[in-house]
Every structure is written in structure tokens, then in C-alpha cells.
Scaffold this active site. Sequence first.
Site, PDB file in Angstrom:
ATOM      1  CG  HIS A 213      -2.223  -0.179   1.183  1.00 36.61           C
ATOM      2  ND1 HIS A 213      -2.744  -1.323   0.661  1.00 36.61           N
ATOM      3  CD2 HIS A 213      -3.267   0.615   1.490  1.00 36.61           C
ATOM      4  CE1 HIS A 213      -4.055  -1.218   0.669  1.00 36.61           C
ATOM      5  NE2 HIS A 213      -4.402  -0.055   1.166  1.00 36.61           N
TER       6      HIS A 213
HETATM    7  N1  LIG Z   1     -12.184  -9.552   1.169  1.00 32.47           N
HETATM    8  C1  LIG Z   1     -13.205  -8.706   0.895  1.00 32.47           C
HETATM    9  N2  LIG Z   1     -14.304  -9.117   0.228  1.00 32.47           N
HETATM   10  C2  LIG Z   1     -15.316  -8.272  -0.056  1.00 32.47           C
HETATM   11  N3  LIG Z   1     -15.321  -6.983   0.286  1.00 32.47           N
HETATM   12  C3  LIG Z   1     -14.259  -6.511   0.958  1.00 32.47           C
HETATM   13  C4  LIG Z   1     -13.142  -7.329   1.299  1.00 32.47           C
HETATM   14  N4  LIG Z   1     -12.227  -6.561   1.950  1.00 32.47           N
HETATM   15  C5  LIG Z   1     -12.751  -5.315   1.998  1.00 32.47           C
HETATM   16  N5  LIG Z   1     -13.969  -5.278   1.409  1.00 32.47           N
HETATM   17  C6  LIG Z   1     -14.857  -4.120   1.234  1.00 32.47           C
HETATM   18  O1  LIG Z   1     -14.051  -2.988   0.947  1.00 32.47           O
HETATM   19  C7  LIG Z   1     -14.458  -1.890   1.755  1.00 32.47           C
HETATM   20  C8  LIG Z   1     -13.272  -0.989   2.071  1.00 32.47           C
HETATM   21  O2  LIG Z   1     -12.815  -0.387   0.882  1.00 32.47           O
HETATM   22  P1  LIG Z   1     -11.641   0.692   0.874  1.00 32.47           P
HETATM   23  O3  LIG Z   1     -11.759   1.557   2.070  1.00 32.47           O
HETATM   24  O4  LIG Z   1     -11.722   1.381  -0.433  1.00 32.47           O
HETATM   25  O5  LIG Z   1     -10.332  -0.200   0.936  1.00 32.47           O
HETATM   26  P2  LIG Z   1      -9.244  -0.385   2.131  1.00 32.47           P
HETATM   27  O6  LIG Z   1      -9.909  -1.261   3.132  1.00 32.47           O
HETATM   28  O7  LIG Z   1      -8.082  -1.038   1.463  1.00 32.47           O
HETATM   29  O8  LIG Z   1      -8.941   0.980   2.654  1.00 32.47           O
HETATM   30  C9  LIG Z   1     -15.071  -2.527   2.981  1.00 32.47           C
HETATM   31  O9  LIG Z   1     -16.028  -1.681   3.558  1.00 32.47           O
HETATM   32  C10 LIG Z   1     -15.672  -3.824   2.466  1.00 32.47           C
HETATM   33  O10 LIG Z   1     -17.013  -3.666   2.044  1.00 32.47           O
END
Ligand SMILES: Nc1ncnc2c1ncn2[C@@H]1O[C@H](COP(=O)(O)OP(=O)(O)O)[C@@H](O)[C@H]1O
Lengths: 212, 130
Positions: free
Chosen positions: B9
Site C-alpha cells: 500500500h
Molecule cells: N475480502 C473482501 N471481500 C469483499 N469486500 C471486501 C473485502 N475486503 C474489503 N472489502 C470491502 O471494501 C471496503 C473498504 O474499501 P476501501 O476503504 O476502499 O479499501 P481499504 O480497506 O483497502 O482501505 C469494505 O467496507 C468492504 O465492504
Amino acid sequence: MVITKEDVLKVIDKIVEVIRENKEYLTELDSAIGDADHGINMDRGFEAVKQKLATIPENSDIGTILKTVGMTLVSTVGGASGPLYGTAFMRAGQAVQGKTELTEEDVVKIFEAALQGIKDRGKAQAGDKTMIDSIEPAYKALKESLENNIALPEALKRAVNAAKEGMEYTKNISARKGRASYLGERSIGHIDPGATSSYLMIKALADVINLL
Amino acid sequence: MVGIVLVSHSRKIVEGVFELVNQMTRGKVPIGIAGGTPDGRLGTDAAEIVEQVKKVDRGEGVVVLVDIGSAVMSAQTAVELLGEEYEGKVKIADAPLVEGAVAAAVEASIGSDFEKVLTVAEEAKKMNKL
Ligand SMILES: Nc1ncnc2c1ncn2[C@@H]1O[C@H](COP(=O)(O)OP(=O)(O)O)[C@@H](O)[C@H]1O
Ligand SMILES: [Mg+2]
């Protein structure tokens, strides 16, 4: 009912707009159980989609358009939602490869491919407090409604209601996937940001189709 | 020689790991890095991972090391995007980023093959520190 390529582009425009309007809200949800970037990530990605779609050839089919959306998201969103939504749109594009018009069955295929793509990529299931908690119920409601000969606009409204219920349900459960899973039980009481952005996208689709 | 791609990241994390590993292998091993978004935020970019794999590919396979969250999913997306041409030639190591990168790079530098480099990288997760 037939959905044209122009309609698909209208839906994407609507998604861009709705994500922009909810940028702060989605980020706020992510600040409670994540790293406070979901709205920023999504807005960055869909702004890039808008720019990218302005440059693709006039005669591109719907499959190509959806794949372009997916490719753009995987490289511009940044967070987990990038490869997840990116894979969803790329798989949806493959499902309607070469088509310039969509039928009801194609819309179901798109949902099915997108959902499967997210599951393949993230290995999450319903109940893990993710975007799947909105998308899976929406897909099921849509499929069932169409099987019962309900017209697409109404079937999509039902899908939106199911997505909304699924999104609200994420407030009551603890996260088992993604960044929020580090919080475990402490994630209870907060709506999942990804479930919210999924609901917003499904609502954008339904709103555009209901106006046709 | 087997190539290595580091994914995080954070751009600073992969730059730091690159510096560490590259010093140990005295620049002999082709190492690519992918971290952060094109506009400089924290995040990962599957297209950048694809580019870096192609860049370090010397025909003997590429091992990808990732840290957490979207790094894993973006790397998997990249492998899918690389398609048939790269099937079996690019793999994500189930290993910690720093320890796995050091182990993989040293192994690659002595001319080991793809499967060996991958195995050694994955063994890094079993290494006791105390
Ligand atoms: N393994 C997964 N499968 C499905 N959805 C996921 C998974 N991991 C995270 N998410 C979704 O991604 C969202 C977060 O997205 P984002 O904030 O853009 O990414 P990050 O968590 O990398 O900061 C969560 O609220 C969830 O809905
Ligand atoms: Mg986040």
C-alpha cells in the site's frame, strides 16, 4: 425491455455523480471501522472512469465499456475496493461480451458475474460485513422478481430494497474480512462502507432504468 | 535469473525493502516495486504490478511479495491480467514482505530456479525470531 449502450453509459454517469455526492459520507463510514479513505478511493476511481470513457471508440460494445470501467478501477481506486469492484466490472463485461443491447437475462448475468468476481477475489461470504451483504441480496431479489415475470424497473426497485436491508444489517454484525476485521467485535454498531457504496451503485442503476 | 516484485500500500515501504534487499544482493537480482496509487495516495495499482512483472521477467519466472489488504487482491488481479502467457511463471508468495523478499532475493542471486525461490520465500514465515 431492452437496455441500450447509451442507457449503460447513463448508468455509469449516474454512478460517478452519486459517488461524488457521497464521497464525504463514505469516507466518514470508513473512518469508524477502517482507514477513512473509501469515499476518496471511490471518487478517484470513478472520476478516472469518466475521463477514460470519454476517450474510448464510438463503436465499443457494452462488454468493452464494462471491462474498461473495471480496468480503470483496478488501477486508480487504490484500496481493497479497487481490485474488488474492478474485478466485478471486468467479469460483468466478459458476461456480455460483444453486446450492444441488454435483455433482462443479461442484467441478471451481469449481477451474477460481478458477485462471483468479488467472491473469487476477496474470499468473503454473506455475513462477513462487506459489499457482498448488499450485492448478494440484491442479486437474489432481482433474479426472483424476473422469474416471477415482474418487469425490470420494478424488479430493480426490489433489488435496491434488498441491498438497503443488507447494508443496514452490516451494522449489527462484526467484520470478518478486510481492514475492519482487525477490529473484530468492535466493528459492531457501524455500517460497512463498501456495503454502502454497493447499495448506492445499485440504486443509481435502478433510478436510471426507472426513468427510461 | 528469477525476478522479484514487491507490492505494498505504501510506496515508502517498498522503496525501503528494495533498498535493503538490493544492497544484500548487490543489484544482481531484477527487483520491481509497486506501491501507492498513480496520484500518490496509499494504495495499490494492479496495472503497475503487471508492468513491474514484465519489467523484471528474464524468462525464468517472477515471484511477487505482498504485505496486507489490497496488496494481496491487486497482485491476484495482476496475475489474472497477465493471462495465459504468464501462467505458472508468476506466483504470489504466501510470505511476509520483508523477510520473504530478503530470502527470495538471496536465493535468486545464487541462481536457484523459480520453484526453489518461491519455496524459500514461503519458508520465511516459519522463521523464529526469538
Ligand atoms: N475480502 C473482501 N471481500 C469483499 N469486500 C471486501 C473485502 N475486503 C474489503 N472489502 C470491502 O471494501 C471496503 C473498504 O474499501 P476501501 O476503504 O476502499 O479499501 P481499504 O480497506 O483497502 O482501505 C469494505 O467496507 C468492504 O465492504
Ligand atoms: Mg479504507
